[in-house]
Scaffold this motif. Sequence first.
Motif: not given
Length: 127
Positions: A9-21, A24-36
């Motif tokens: 996410t290159n230290r931005s909080s903006l993509p987080l909503d999209l990543i969370n959506e 949920i949509e794809q039934n992802i079990d675990i998220i790993i974020i670099t440069e959160p």
Amino acid sequence: MLKVLLANTNRSSLPLDLINELAIEQNIDIIIITEPNIYEAARTGWMADTVGDVVIKNMSGRLALSFKTRTEGFVVAETDSTIIAGAYVSPNISIGDYEKYLDSIHRILSCESKKVIMMGDFNLNRG
């Protein structure tokens, strides 16, 4: 089957909503974020390395995920059968330090008897 999503996410909080959506949509079990984003990395529910360069979050209600260990740029969690590791290494380190970083990851993970899923951002600028 365990589903893991990696994002930078290159230290931005903006993509987080999209990543969370997407998770949920794809039934992802675990998220790993670099440069959160620093504030997101500090939120409850995220397992972070020691400097906030990589985080892991359990998105699944059907999966028990527990914190195992962390170092600078590396965080490890586990389920009953799998080790989940997230890694981030800056592109601005020397090749020698990069090799030491990889060696430390190898030492941590080579002791595991469970299967390992490792995802990350392994930058290397050879300039």
